[in-house]
Each structure stands twice: as structure tokens, then as C-alpha cells.
Design a protein around this motif. Structure first.
Motif, PDB file in Angstrom:
ATOM      1  N   ALA A 202      23.768 -14.889  41.840  1.00 35.63           N
ATOM      2  CA  ALA A 202      22.714 -14.659  42.822  1.00 35.63           C
ATOM      3  C   ALA A 202      22.108 -15.994  43.239  1.00 35.63           C
ATOM      4  CB  ALA A 202      21.648 -13.740  42.250  1.00 35.63           C
ATOM      5  N   GLN A 203      21.876 -16.147  44.547  1.00 40.37           N
ATOM      6  CA  GLN A 203      21.312 -17.388  45.066  1.00 40.37           C
ATOM      7  C   GLN A 203      19.831 -17.263  45.400  1.00 40.37           C
ATOM      8  OE1 GLN A 203      23.629 -20.245  45.422  1.00 40.37           O
ATOM      9  NE2 GLN A 203      24.436 -18.705  44.005  1.00 40.37           N
ATOM     10  N   LYS A 204      19.429 -16.103  45.894  1.00 35.42           N
ATOM     11  CA  LYS A 204      18.032 -15.909  46.273  1.00 35.42           C
ATOM     12  C   LYS A 204      17.783 -14.423  46.487  1.00 35.42           C
ATOM     13  CE  LYS A 204      18.805 -16.438  51.256  1.00 35.42           C
ATOM     14  NZ  LYS A 204      18.436 -17.162  52.492  1.00 35.42           N
ATOM     15  N   ILE A 205      16.508 -14.058  46.498  1.00 34.20           N
ATOM     16  CA  ILE A 205      16.087 -12.706  46.867  1.00 34.20           C
ATOM     17  C   ILE A 205      15.016 -12.837  47.944  1.00 34.20           C
ATOM     18  CG2 ILE A 205      15.029 -10.552  46.118  1.00 34.20           C
ATOM     19  CD1 ILE A 205      16.094 -11.030  43.346  1.00 34.20           C
ATOM     20  N   VAL A 206      15.213 -12.135  49.033  1.00 30.96           N
ATOM     21  CA  VAL A 206      14.211 -12.082  50.097  1.00 30.96           C
ATOM     22  C   VAL A 206      13.501 -10.742  49.988  1.00 30.96           C
ATOM     23  CG1 VAL A 206      13.794 -12.086  52.567  1.00 30.96           C
ATOM     24  CG2 VAL A 206      15.534 -13.610  51.598  1.00 30.96           C
ATOM     25  N   TRP A 207      12.186 -10.807  49.802  1.00 31.29           N
ATOM     26  CA  TRP A 207      11.353  -9.613  49.666  1.00 31.29           C
ATOM     27  C   TRP A 207      10.659  -9.355  51.001  1.00 31.29           C
ATOM     28  CZ3 TRP A 207      10.958  -7.088  44.850  1.00 31.29           C
ATOM     29  CH2 TRP A 207      11.535  -7.772  43.766  1.00 31.29           C
ATOM     30  N   SER A 208      11.031  -8.289  51.672  1.00 37.22           N
ATOM     31  CA  SER A 208      10.347  -7.866  52.899  1.00 37.22           C
ATOM     32  C   SER A 208       9.249  -6.895  52.493  1.00 37.22           C
ATOM     33  CB  SER A 208      11.330  -7.210  53.862  1.00 37.22           C
ATOM     34  OG  SER A 208      12.324  -8.134  54.267  1.00 37.22           O
ATOM     35  N   MET A 209       7.998  -7.272  52.753  1.00 40.56           N
ATOM     36  CA  MET A 209       6.863  -6.581  52.153  1.00 40.56           C
ATOM     37  C   MET A 209       6.412  -5.348  52.930  1.00 40.56           C
ATOM     38  SD  MET A 209       6.743  -8.365  49.516  1.00 40.56           S
ATOM     39  CE  MET A 209       5.370  -7.506  48.763  1.00 40.56           C
ATOM     40  N   GLY A 210       7.010  -5.083  54.080  1.00 41.30           N
ATOM     41  CA  GLY A 210       6.682  -3.876  54.814  1.00 41.30           C
ATOM     42  C   GLY A 210       5.552  -4.030  55.800  1.00 41.30           C
ATOM     43  N   ASP A 211       4.966  -5.230  55.852  1.00 42.02           N
ATOM     44  CA  ASP A 211       3.869  -5.483  56.797  1.00 42.02           C
ATOM     45  C   ASP A 211       4.234  -6.582  57.787  1.00 42.02           C
ATOM     46  OD1 ASP A 211       3.891  -7.630  55.092  1.00 42.02           O
ATOM     47  OD2 ASP A 211       1.726  -7.666  54.746  1.00 42.02           O
ATOM     48  N   THR A 259      19.227  -9.335  47.757  1.00 39.14           N
ATOM     49  CA  THR A 259      19.832 -10.447  47.031  1.00 39.14           C
ATOM     50  C   THR A 259      21.003 -11.000  47.822  1.00 39.14           C
ATOM     51  OG1 THR A 259      19.273  -9.412  44.916  1.00 39.14           O
ATOM     52  CG2 THR A 259      20.911 -11.175  44.873  1.00 39.14           C
ATOM     53  N   THR A 260      21.047 -12.321  47.938  1.00 36.92           N
ATOM     54  CA  THR A 260      22.227 -12.996  48.487  1.00 36.92           C
ATOM     55  C   THR A 260      23.067 -13.524  47.332  1.00 36.92           C
ATOM     56  OG1 THR A 260      21.083 -13.662  50.515  1.00 36.92           O
ATOM     57  CG2 THR A 260      23.066 -14.888  49.914  1.00 36.92           C
ATOM     58  N   TRP A 261      24.288 -13.024  47.248  1.00 31.59           N
ATOM     59  CA  TRP A 261      25.223 -13.435  46.203  1.00 31.59           C
ATOM     60  C   TRP A 261      26.222 -14.444  46.768  1.00 31.59           C
ATOM     61  CZ3 TRP A 261      25.307 -11.599  41.130  1.00 31.59           C
ATOM     62  CH2 TRP A 261      24.515 -10.482  40.854  1.00 31.59           C
ATOM     63  N   LEU A 262      26.544 -15.469  45.980  1.00 27.96           N
ATOM     64  CA  LEU A 262      27.649 -16.370  46.298  1.00 27.96           C
ATOM     65  C   LEU A 262      28.770 -16.086  45.309  1.00 27.96           C
ATOM     66  CD1 LEU A 262      28.917 -18.736  47.835  1.00 27.96           C
ATOM     67  CD2 LEU A 262      27.874 -20.267  46.136  1.00 27.96           C
ATOM     68  N   ILE A 263      29.943 -15.770  45.852  1.00 25.22           N
ATOM     69  CA  ILE A 263      31.104 -15.467  45.015  1.00 25.22           C
ATOM     70  C   ILE A 263      32.169 -16.526  45.272  1.00 25.22           C
ATOM     71  CG2 ILE A 263      32.860 -13.759  44.444  1.00 25.22           C
ATOM     72  CD1 ILE A 263      30.965 -11.651  45.688  1.00 25.22           C
ATOM     73  N   THR A 264      32.609 -17.178  44.211  1.00 23.82           N
ATOM     74  CA  THR A 264      33.686 -18.163  44.311  1.00 23.82           C
ATOM     75  C   THR A 264      34.873 -17.658  43.518  1.00 23.82           C
ATOM     76  OG1 THR A 264      32.812 -19.406  42.409  1.00 23.82           O
ATOM     77  CG2 THR A 264      32.100 -20.094  44.598  1.00 23.82           C
ATOM     78  N   TRP A 265      36.082 -17.981  43.986  1.00 29.29           N
ATOM     79  CA  TRP A 265      37.275 -17.529  43.275  1.00 29.29           C
ATOM     80  C   TRP A 265      38.348 -18.604  43.327  1.00 29.29           C
ATOM     81  CZ3 TRP A 265      41.609 -17.424  46.282  1.00 29.29           C
ATOM     82  CH2 TRP A 265      41.465 -17.256  47.658  1.00 29.29           C
TER      83      TRP A 265
END
Length: 295
Positions: A202-211, A259-265
Motif C-alpha cells: 500500500a502506498q497511501k489512503i485517501v479519505w473522502s470525508m463526505g463533506d 487505498t492505492t496499491w503498487l504491485i511489482t513483479w
């Protein structure tokens, strides 16, 4: 290097044209590489040596690097124009036809070259790779990612959804950490002769608060404890709502955490890749007006 033309190929082309076999030599390859369009090439790491047990074909004709046969005679395992020997025919992967489904595998088979009448089938679809054709590294990466069962945030919020907060007071936000909600998590997908390992973080979480406001957190956040009182979260929080949730439909603010996930393979032959995906979860929160008591 890419194995494009060989004496075996030229001999086999003549064989198709005349209906007879002109004793082509054995072709070897180390592994197959498929690009994003589904075009596949057999790659020779060490020309003239063969590639070991990493081809297709299974038990009915051998694989690339082993040598292939048909009714006791040696035949090329791989021919660029016709594909991979599956024990009786050559199978070649082709792009989907116009309007054809984009998942699975489209292939054509060239048969009857050895002692028969050469013929070629129309492109046919199958959910799994035809015999002798390996899935691309990108496809194996997607299989590994599917095994991860990644989730959106396991939301923690204070005040809790069972209670109520007050206008202007800080909101604590956190994600209950597990491999599927924050990572890192690694999974491997493999077929005989090829494997890919993928890791998600996980790289970050953006919380949209509804307002109309949002908060971006690069950490999972700190769980709230009653002893913290009206303090602000040290790493992931919202300064507070300006209006009570009674102004919203349903009387509550809807909070969405993404959540924004970064996946490397990575796989054999230096094949690597990465991608980002977003996964969301929601909850609601009740915010009351701050009552002012006057004497």
C-alpha cells in the motif's frame, strides 16, 4: 537473441509446399516471450545448446530444449511460422479476431506435415494455454495478483460509528493493518518452465470525508484511545466537520477510504513489471452540533 529463421524452418516450408518432409533439423529454445499484443517469440539464451526442461509439449512429443519426435522421427520443436510442436501438430498463438473475446487464448494448428496432407485450422479460443504454449509473464503476474485477495482499508474511525462526534472536533482515521489491507504481500504463479513472483504494498489512503474535503495518509494511521481526549491524530486525521451531519441525506456523513496499491513483479529472462490498483471501503459517521450553555 530472438530465433527468427533457421534451416529447419526453410526445410519445413518446402515440405508444406511439396507435401513431403525434407528432414529438417531439430530446433531448440530456452523460453517463450509474449508481448502485450499476444505476439510470442521463442528466445535462445545460448544458441546451439538447447534450453533444458523449460518448454511445452508435455509427455507427447517433448518440449523445447529436449528435442521432439513424431512416430520415431526427430522433428523441430519450434518453427516460427507454425508455432510449438504438441506431439502431432504445430500450435501457434494468434491475436483475437475482430469481435473475439479478449481473455484466454486464440491459436491455430498446422497438422499433417509429416506423412500426411498439410492443413491449418481456423483460429480457435480456449480458456487455458494450448499444449506447448506458455502463458506470458504478464498473464502469470495477473494470476499471482488474484491470489493476494487485496482489500480496501479495514476502517477504524473515532468517534465510532455507534456514537457521535461534535462539529469542530478532530476525527481520527486509521486502517487496521493486515497483509490484505496494507501489505506487503507476495504471491507466486507458475507453470512448468515459467514463474512470476508479485509483491503488493500500500502506498497511501485517501479519505473522502463526505463533506467535499479529503485527507491523504501515507501511513496506516494510529488507532484512537479514550485517553487521547480531543487531541489530533499524529499521522492520519481530519481537523473536524464544519456542519452537523443532519444536513446530509440520511443524517450521517459517508466516509470513503481508498487505498492505492503498487504491485511489482518479476520473472525469468529479465521480465519485470508494475501496476497500481485502487480499492475502497466506506463507513458513516454522525456529527452533532456543539451545544453552547449560557447562564
Amino acid at each position: 537473441m530472438l530465433k527468427r529463421k533457421s534451416a529447419a524452418v526453410a526445410a519445413l516450408i518446402l515440405a508444406v509446399g511439396s507435401g513431403t518432409l525434407l528432414a529438417p533439423g531439430v530446433a531448440y529454445a530456452d523460453y517463450e516471450h509474449c508481448d502485450a499484443l499476444g505476439n510470442c517469440y521463442w528466445v535462445v539464451e545460448k544458441p546451439g545448446t538447447g534450453g533444458g526442461d523449460n518448454g511445452g509439449g508435455g509427455d507427447n512429443g517433448g518440449g523445447a530444449g529436449k528435442g521432439c519426435s513424431y512416430e520415431g522421427q526427430t522433428v523441430p520443436c519450434v518453427v516460427d511460422e507454425f508455432g510449438v510442436w504438441d506431439g502431432s501438430c504445430y500450435v501457434k498463438r494468434v491475436p483475437p479476431p475482430p469481435g473475439g473475446r479478449a481473455d484466454g487464448y486464440w491459436s491455430i494448428r498446422t497438422c499433417g506435415i509429416y506423412g500426411g496432407v498439410p492443413s491449418q485450422t481456423a483460429a480457435t479460443w480456449s480458456p487455458d494455454p494450448p499444449a506447448g504454449i506458455l502463458p506470458s509473464y504478464q498473464e502469470l503476474a495477473q494470476r499471482a495478483i488474484a491470489q493476494m485477495n487485496l482489500d480496501g482499508p479495514d476502517i477504524g474511525i473515532a468517534p465510532q460509528t455507534s456514537g457521535a462526534g461534535l462539529v469542530g472536533l478532530p476525527i481520527w482515521l486509521w486502517n487496521r493493518v493486515s497483509p490484505s489491507t496494507w501489505g506487503p504481500i507476495t504471491r507466486t504463479a507458475a507453470v512448468p518452465g515459467r514463474s512470476v513472483a508479485a509483491t503488493a504494498r500500500a502506498q497511501k489512503i485517501v479519505w473522502s470525508m463526505g463533506d467535499g474535503h479529503s485527507v491523504t495518509c501515507t501511513k496506516p494511521g494510529t488507532p484512537f484511545r479514550p485517553s487521547y481526549g480531543n487531541k489530533r491524530s499524529p499521522d492520519c486525521g481530519y481537523d473536524g466537520y464544519r456542519h452537523p451531519s443532519s444536513t446530509q441525506s440520511g443524517g450521517r456523513y459517508t466516509v470513503t477510504a481508498t487505498t492505492t496499491w503498487l504491485i511489482t513483479w518479476s520473472g525469468g529472462g529479465g521480465n519485470t513489471g508494475s501496476q497500481s490498483i485502487e480499492l475502497s471501503s466506506t463507513t458513516t459517521i454522525d456529527i452533532d452540533e456543539l451545544q453552547v450553555i449560557t447562564s
